[in-house]
Write an enzyme that holds these catalytic residues in place. Structure first.
Site, PDB file in Angstrom:
ATOM      1  N   CYS A 168       0.984  -1.134   0.055  1.00  0.00           N
ATOM      2  CA  CYS A 168       0.044   0.020   0.061  1.00  0.00           C
ATOM      3  C   CYS A 168       0.721   1.147   0.048  1.00  0.00           C
ATOM      4  CB  CYS A 168      -0.964  -0.015   1.187  1.00  0.00           C
ATOM      5  SG  CYS A 168      -1.773   1.373   1.518  1.00  0.00           S
ATOM      6  N   PRO A 169       0.499   2.173  -0.816  1.00  0.00           N
ATOM      7  CA  PRO A 169      -0.502   2.520  -1.502  1.00  0.00           C
ATOM      8  C   PRO A 169      -0.147   2.099  -2.944  1.00  0.00           C
ATOM      9  CG  PRO A 169       0.732   4.582  -1.528  1.00  0.00           C
ATOM     10  CD  PRO A 169       1.526   3.490  -0.916  1.00  0.00           C
TER      11      PRO A 169
END
Ligand code: FAD
Length: 829
Positions: free
Chosen positions: A600-601
């Site tokens: 993430c991201p």
């Protein structure tokens, strides 16, 4: 060499090892093994996998037979022969042949007790009903398998799923849950602790918990079985002590084991504080002619004080080897057990070595902990995912005290490296310099183990101070919580009360901050917040700490609701996101996107980029290994007007199909059900501020979120009564004197009458039990309203952060616009 007679009680892991090693060392000894079961030297650890059909050939579990042991090692193995008594003075054992009932005695020169442990039988009503099983040996395995197959057939003919309940979510319970699922059963697991895999710390078990829930296992944690009953339809009912009842076709009890010490105790051998046989470093018991090994003995812990029971196959085999060596006259020592263990849970792997944080706390051992989320191998090479790694070490020396990892690829390798380090007394400094095998399919040039060393030594050197997810929210009171991730990441999820200051902007934004106020930083995994930490401490901030393991660890603790995938998952969990979309119906292209290996991201950013290239109605099938994606994808799709068509488990993560929305973002937002009210509090008039807070509290009471942006004269409502003394420019001082210094001093917009108006209205408010502005402000803050001070106005009016009441966040116009975007109602007061 003298002719000795070695008698061994128990013929599986420990017993068979003693026998084999003794024979290799002494060709002339008479070696007899008594085993009460029908099999010797079988693979207990493989039993769940034969039930699950993964190991299809049952005979592969039978590593040796009495015949093969006689032929190859000249060992006299007597199965179905239980040793029922031990006379240590006469050096005899009494043996009962279980088939005939005949009893006889056998003398010994050396005796090895390798009787293992028995599964805990729960003393509960109905615990002896047919269909309730334990799993310890081949016989138990055959029974469970037969029971499962009968249940599968019966359920099939009734057109319903087979239901199994597993009591206990330790290693064997989790393995059973997986294997029963593998056979198509619906599985519920009941666990007394508030976590699965109790030998691990909760923060490492949580990713596994999320994973196995995602694989359809129904977990009941923090509760226990209270009773079992049979149902009129011929099934079983399990009552839990929290009032839940579970219907089952079969139940497997895997609630732990108890060392089998009755012979030893009855013979007067010393039993330790944990209920196991006491042995010395030669594996000799309190009787000079008796040795013991395996699940029934207590051995010193490598890290913790005292002796421990460690029911694992590795220690059993090594202890047995040491016992045999000493029986045969060698001087070999077994020093300690560190409890290195590993378990497979569907696609995931978890394990630990050394002490857990819970144990260190319990024993008052001072320690430091670091959390990391590196990928199993280079992210750009397919098939990897983040691992969740925790290393515990001594504060001054850096000696490694324990390590735990949950992840997918490469967990076993890292765990074993760390286990070796613990065994050799290595420190986290040694982890930095380890040279480990690397090529992209296997690791990274900076291996996760090296990374753990880097982070831990940063802590030791004082280059990094950590705060922990468990500290939230208590230990963060009064601190500025700063999220240094990107606005996109922040928009998807952030810690309540955190302000977003992307790392790139930190140097400029922090210039207005009060350096004496504690700052608690975080990012996704801890790297960007470490950089932020370095920036702030070198700029004179006095109390800065960064979140160990970042939001990835935090979300496992506080945020991630389990994602189930039983029936149409997307409809159940993402109904709201799907409600919001006005997407075109599938007319277009289907594009595959591989985001595996990205943390993430990364997946969301790559997805957003790809979406931009597509036309409304096109679908993206995205493959992701980041576990947080199951939660982020609906939020992201909903906010962008795309449609999440499906999301399902795949390998270590998920595969999701997302359709590009046709509507403009603005139109979409207008149609959306937005549950936030935003205010611009521009006015500094008491009646207007009062009205703003009355509406805000009303909105909060109705379950809405509230964000209040105080700018210009409105900022006076946030000023504190007793600001700390500080240097001020003359103009600032003048503004300070001319403006109301706290909410009680705000004027009225009408009938102010040189200050008499406010006094009169406060009197009337008191008579009508209307709360004051400060009381309403406090109530709003307590209910979670975000109060944001406009930084531009603060600069203009010479107001510093230390002049404002606690709990106020600072932000600029972008912050307000971001809040307004999320709001159904925006008021300018
Ligand atoms: C399902 C399952 C999965 C497991 N998976 C793992 C794993 O993945 N990794 C791991 O490290 N460990 C695992 N274990 C644990 C591991 O199997 C044990 O730690 C190991 O077998 C202990 O060896 P032992 O010799 O002490 O006991 P055992 O291997 O249990 O052998 C003891 C034997 O003594 C016999 N016996 C007892 N009393 C008498 C008597 N009076 N007379 C004659 N015979 C007697 C018993 O019948 C038994 O067969 C697993 C265990 C089970 C049940």
């Amino acid at each position: 060499m003298s002719l000795v007679k070695i008698v061994i009680v128990g013929g599986v892991a420990g017993g068979a090892s003693v026998a084999a090693r003794a024979r290799r060392l002494d060709e002339t000894a008479e070696i007899i093994v008594f085993e009460r079961g029908g099999y010797v030297s079988f693979a207990n650890c493989g039993l769940p996998y034969h039930i699950g059909g993964v190991i299809s050939d049952r005979s592969r579990l039978l590593l040796q037979t009495p015949e093969s042991l006689r032929e190859s090692l000249n060992i006299d193995v007597r199965v179905a022969s239980e040793v029922v008594a031990l006379d240590a003075t006469a050096r005899t054992v009494t043996v009962r042949e279980l088939d005939s009932g005949r009893e006889y005695t056998e003398t010994y020169d050396a005796l090895a007790l390798c009787q293992g442990a028995d599964p805990l039988q729960l003393p509960l009503p109905g615990a002896d009903l047919p269909g309730i099983h334990v799993l310890r040996n081949i016989h138990d395995m055959d029974e469970i398998k037969a029971s499962l197959e009968a249940a599968l057939d019966a359920a099939d003919s009734l057109g319903r799923p087979t239901r199994a309940v597993v009591i206990g979510a330790g290693y064997i319970g989790v393995e059973m849950a997986e294997n029963l699922r593998h056979r198509g059963a619906e599985v519920a697991v009941v666990e007394l602790a508030d976590q699965i895999l109790p030998p691990l710390d909760k923060d490492v078990s949580l990713p596994v918990e999320q994973h196995i829930r995602g694989r359809g296992v129904d977990l009941h944690l923090g509760t226990a079985a209270a009773a079992f009953a049979s149902t009129p339809a011929g099934g079983l009912r399990v009552e839990l002590n929290n009032g839940t009842t579970l219907d089952a076709d079969l139940v497997v009890l895997s609630a732990g084991v108890r060392p089998n010490v009755s012979l030893a105790r009855d013979a007067g051998l010393e039993i330790g504080p944990r209920g196991g046989i006491v042995v010395d470093t030669h594996m000799r018991t309190s009787d000079a002619a008796i040795w013991a090994a395996g699940d029934a003995v207590e051995t010193p812990h490598t890290v913790l004080p005292g002796s421990w029971l460690t029911p694992l196959a590795g220690p059993a085999n090594r202890e047995a080897r040491v016992a045999a060596e000493n029986i045969c006259g060698r001087d070999t020592e077994y020093l300690s057990t560190q409890g290195t263990s590993i378990v497979k849970a569907f696609e995931m792997v978890a394990g630990g070595t050394g002490a857990t944080e819970r144990q260190l706390t319990q024993f008052g051992v001072d320690y430091r902990a670091v959390h990391l989320h590196p990928s199993g191998h280079a992210g750009y090479y397919p098939g990897t995912a983040a691992m969740h790694m925790k290393v515990l070490f001594a504060p001054v020396t850096g000696i490694i005290l324990g390590a735990q990892i949950a992840g997918f690829d490469g967990v076993d390798k890292r765990l074993d490296v760390l286990a070796t380090c613990i065994r050799l007394g290595a420190s986290v400094h040694d982890l930095e310099s380890l040279e480990l095998a690397y090529a992209p399919p296997f690791g990274s040039a900076k291996d996760p183990v090296n990374m753990a060393g880097f982070v831990a030594t940063n802590v030791l050197k004082g280059d990094l101070v950590l705060w922990y997810a468990q500290d939230f929210p208590q230990a963060l009171e009064g601190a500025r919580i700063v999220d240094v991730r990107t606005p996109e990441e922040y928009a998807i999820w952030h810690i309540p009360g955190a302000e977003n200051v992307p790392l790139d902007t930190l140097r400029t934004q922090c210039t207005t901050w009060d350096t004496s106020r504690p700052v608690r930083l975080y990012c996704a995994v801890g790297f960007r917040s470490y950089l932020a930490y370095r920036i702030l401490v070198q700029r004179g901030f006095e109390d800065v700490a960064t979140l160990s393991g970042g939001s990835t660890t935090f979300r496992f603790w506080h945020d991630l609701e389990p994602v189930g995938f039983e029936s149409k998952p997307a409809e159940i969990h993402y109904a709201e996101a799907i409600d919001l979309v006005t997407a075109a119906r599938g007319t277009g292209e289907v594009v595959e996107l591989d985001c595996t290996g990205l943390a993430c991201p990364g997946p969301i950013m790559k997805l957003a980029q790809k979406m931009d290239e597509l036309a409304p109605g096109d679908d993206i099938v995205v493959h992701v290994s980041d576990p947080g994606f199951a939660h982020d994808a609906p939020a992201w799709a909903g906010s962008k007007g795309h449609e999440l068509l499906a999301i399902e488990p795949e390998g270590p993560g998920y595969v999701a199909t997302i359709r590009k929305g046709g509507a403009q973002t603005g139109t979409f937002r207008a149609a959306a059900k937005l549950d936030q009210v935003s205010f611009v509090v521009f006015s500094g008039d008491m009646d207007k501020v009062l009205a703003a807070f009355i509406i805000a509290n009303g909105a909060l009471a109705m379950g809405q979120k509230v964000s209040m942006f105080f700018t210009f004269w409105g900022l006076n409502a946030l000023r504190r009564d007793d600001p700390p003394k500080r240097e001020r420019k003359t103009l600032d001082r003048m503004f300070g004197i001319m403006m109301p210094s706290r909410p009680e001093k705000l004027p009225l917009s009408q009938m102010n009458m040189l200050g008499m108006g406010p006094a009169m209205i406060k009197h009337v408010m008191r008579q009508h039990s209307v709360q004051t502005v400060p009381e309403l402000m406090q109530a709003a803050q307590d209910s979670g309203a975000r109060l944001i001070g406009c930084t531009m106005t603060m600069d203009l009016l010479g107001i510093a952060e230390s002049d404002l009441i606690d709990g106020v966040e600072l932000g600029g116009v972008a912050t307000f616009l971001g809040e307004a975007e999320k709001s159904g109602t925006t008021l300018f007061i």
